[in-house]
Design an enzyme around this catalytic site. Structure first.
Site, mmCIF file in Angstrom:
data_model
loop_
_atom_site.group_PDB
_atom_site.id
_atom_site.type_symbol
_atom_site.label_atom_id
_atom_site.label_comp_id
_atom_site.label_asym_id
_atom_site.label_seq_id
_atom_site.Cartn_x
_atom_site.Cartn_y
_atom_site.Cartn_z
ATOM 1 N N GLY A 264 0.814 -1.194 0.000
ATOM 2 C CA GLY A 264 0.000 0.000 0.000
ATOM 3 C C GLY A 264 0.853 1.252 0.000
ATOM 4 O O GLY A 264 2.055 1.216 0.268
ATOM 5 N N ILE A 265 0.210 2.377 -0.292
ATOM 6 C CA ILE A 265 0.930 3.645 -0.326
ATOM 7 C C ILE A 265 1.305 4.057 1.094
ATOM 8 O O ILE A 265 0.586 3.777 2.045
ATOM 9 C CB ILE A 265 0.059 4.734 -0.992
ATOM 10 C CG1 ILE A 265 0.857 6.008 -1.258
ATOM 11 C CG2 ILE A 265 -1.186 5.024 -0.166
ATOM 12 C CD1 ILE A 265 1.824 5.902 -2.375
ATOM 13 N N GLY A 266 2.461 4.685 1.239
ATOM 14 C CA GLY A 266 2.816 5.219 2.550
ATOM 15 C C GLY A 266 4.240 4.921 2.939
ATOM 16 O O GLY A 266 4.918 4.064 2.364
ATOM 17 N N THR A 267 4.684 5.631 3.958
ATOM 18 C CA THR A 267 6.061 5.556 4.415
ATOM 19 C C THR A 267 6.421 4.168 4.921
ATOM 20 O O THR A 267 7.487 3.623 4.593
ATOM 21 C CB THR A 267 6.304 6.597 5.518
ATOM 22 O OG1 THR A 267 6.080 7.910 4.986
ATOM 23 C CG2 THR A 267 7.713 6.512 6.061
ATOM 24 N N GLU A 289 -0.760 -1.857 -6.601
ATOM 25 C CA GLU A 289 -1.497 -0.703 -7.117
ATOM 26 C C GLU A 289 -0.520 0.403 -7.482
ATOM 27 O O GLU A 289 -0.442 0.839 -8.614
ATOM 28 C CB GLU A 289 -2.472 -0.175 -6.054
ATOM 29 C CG GLU A 289 -3.350 -1.230 -5.439
ATOM 30 C CD GLU A 289 -3.684 -0.883 -4.013
ATOM 31 O OE1 GLU A 289 -4.871 -0.636 -3.729
ATOM 32 O OE2 GLU A 289 -2.756 -0.833 -3.178
ATOM 33 N N GLY A 383 -7.169 0.304 -1.487
ATOM 34 C CA GLY A 383 -7.151 -1.063 -1.994
ATOM 35 C C GLY A 383 -6.851 -2.101 -0.942
ATOM 36 O O GLY A 383 -6.786 -3.299 -1.253
#
Length: 499
Positions: A264-267, A289, A383
């Site tokens: 997933g998106i993120g640090t 994604e 997602g």
């Protein structure tokens, strides 16, 4: 300028117009679909012209996207009072505040579902789609830029389309995309995708040229990633996961190739994926994604063979490197519509190892990804639900504490549930990793408290659980009168600490 290299169907060159003129086609009450997925490939000029228009003459739209937008588009549209409804995902602070004040109705979708609901008319149809492209082909098909997201289905399903041709995006992106559109139910056939590198569709979005209302020429780069560099805590999380994967290999459940990876998106997720480069794994693949910096770190380390995603979102330095030398990576990349990148059937078939981030988790493995104190929306489920429910391994990572230790990310009961325990296989913090597979609720509680919580919260959780077992019992022991007491204490005093 005719832009013949970008607009290859001569009949469309007369449709070049300004962003301001294009914004006039959007009327109050319309449903507008915009390209964009995690700040990549989003429309950049017409939305800002629309915001300026809404400041002069009040109007509101329903706005659908793939995921988050860049360039302060959500902020400017919100400040102009132009958004009445928003779906399926957002990250903007100003929009988030309007959502939590009840001024904008936010519909939090699983990212695989939005166009399915459009296709079956379960939500209102799109009046106008605004799509960024690098070119229009000789047949009028749109060549997307750095994301696909929902752009293909928006363009196909909308009554009319406004195209933004972004000359800052290289035409070398052409051929990177694989656009597959499922048939309508019940005649739908299985998606014929059995490996991350498979191509099953077309390289451009095929629409009738007469649907194109106008073409706006832009020259503005994507907003870059806001992901922060790895720190000691995210490095520790990565180390725990590397050790876990090594154990799985030793037990014969995985090979050194692992299985296709999603992050997933993120640090946290980005740092953990980069950390895999230090492990003994080879010939990795991704079916995800967002392709972030970590994707290209793994390519450069010789660890990653292929990556499939729906967008490419990079830090400024990494963007310069990757897009300045795209040929180095292009034959190892593919971008797909998000209904394919996030499709449950494909995720289950490929056996994805899914890594997503939690806001908080509780002692039984429920995960909250979206709501602060159970009420205030952050970004949306994105997602993570698509992957968590269907992955071979569903991993949730979080730092054990937040707000300089005033908040524990491991709590007695989450204040909002996005992911049930049945969809959470592994929970990991910088403290340690809890393998929850095959465990009953009481066993999960013991594993999470011992391995994931930091002091003083670990002792507080153990005390809560011990008393819940003694006084309440049950399959999943809870003291209902105390289950949210940590959240209440933080709301009232600014800390979850009992002292």
């Amino acid at each position: 300028m005719s832009h013949e290299d970008r607009i290859r169907l001569p009949a469309l060159r007369s449709k070049i117009t300004t962003a301001e003129a294009a914004a006039e086609w959007i009327r109050d009450g319309m449903v507008v679909g915009m390209s964009g997925f995690t700040r990549a490939g989003d429309a950049k000029a017409v939305p800002l012209a629309l915001a300026a228009r809404a400041r002069r003459a009040p109007m509101k739209i329903t706005l659908m996207t793939g995921a988050s937008l860049g360039g302060d588009v959500d902020r400017q549209l919100t400040e102009a009072g132009a958004i009445s409804r928003r779906m399926p995902f957002q990250v903007d602070t100003v929009l988030r505040q309007a959502i939590n004040r009840g001024e904008v109705m936010f519909i939090d979708h699983h990212l695989s579902e939005t166009v399915e609901m459009l296709r079956t008319r379960q939500i209102p149809p799109i009046d106008i789609a605004i799509i960024e492209a690098v070119a229009i082909t000789e047949t009028g098909a749109l060549v997307p830029s750095t994301s696909i997201g929902n752009s293909a289905s928006f363009a196909i399903l909308a009554d009319k389309v406004i195209v933004e041709i972004n000359t800052s995006q290289s035409t070398a992106l052409e051929g990177l995309h694989d656009i597959f559109i499922p048939k309508h139910r019940p005649q739908r056939e299985p998606m014929p995708l059995v490996a991350p590198h498979d191509r099953i569709g077309t390289s451009a979005i095929e629409i009738p040229p007469e649907k194109i209302l106008g073409i706006v020429i832009t020259d503005k780069a994507d907003s870059t990633s806001t992901v922060l560099p790895a720190d000691a805590e995210t490095a520790a999380i990565a180390a725990h996961l590397v050790a876990f994967f090594e154990h799985e290999v030793a037990q014969g459940r995985l090979t050194e190739r692992l299985l296709p990876l999603q992050a997933g998106i993120g640090t946290v997720a980005n740092a953990v994926m980069s950390g895999l480069g230090a492990g003994p794994f080879e010939h990795l693949t991704m079916y995800s994604e967002v392709l972030q910096d970590s994707t290209f770190d793994l390519f450069d380390a010789g660890k990653l063979d292929f990556a499939s995603g729906s967008s490419i979102t990079l830090s400024p330095a990494k963007a310069r490197q990757v897009f300045g030398d795209l040929a180095r990576y292009k034959d190892r990349l593919v971008l797909r519509p998000q209904e394919v990148s996030n499709h449950p059937e494909i995720i289950r078939r490929l056996g994805i190892i899914a890594l997503n981030t939690a806001l908080e988790a509780d002692i039984y493995g429920n995960v909250n990804s979206t709501h602060v104190l159970g009420t205030h929306m952050m970004n949306g489920i994105g997602g993570s639900g698509d992957f968590a429910r269907n992955a071979y391994l569903s991993i949730f990572a979080t730092k054990s504490v937040a707000k300089q230790g005033a908040v524990s990310s491991i709590v007695p009961m989450v204040s909002h549930v996005d992911h049930a325990p049945q969809d959470v296989d592994i929970l990991v913090t910088e403290v340690g990793l809890a393998d929850l597979r095959g465990l009953a609720p009481r066993e999960r509680a013991a594993a999470i408290i011992a391995n994931c919580a930091a002091e003083p919260y670990r002792a507080m959780l153990q005390d809560y659980y011990t008393r819940a077992v003694a006084t309440c019992g049950g399959h999943t022991p809870h003291r209902l009168e105390e289950a949210f007491s940590w959240h209440v204490r933080y709301r009232d005093t600014g800390t979850m600490r009992a002292d």
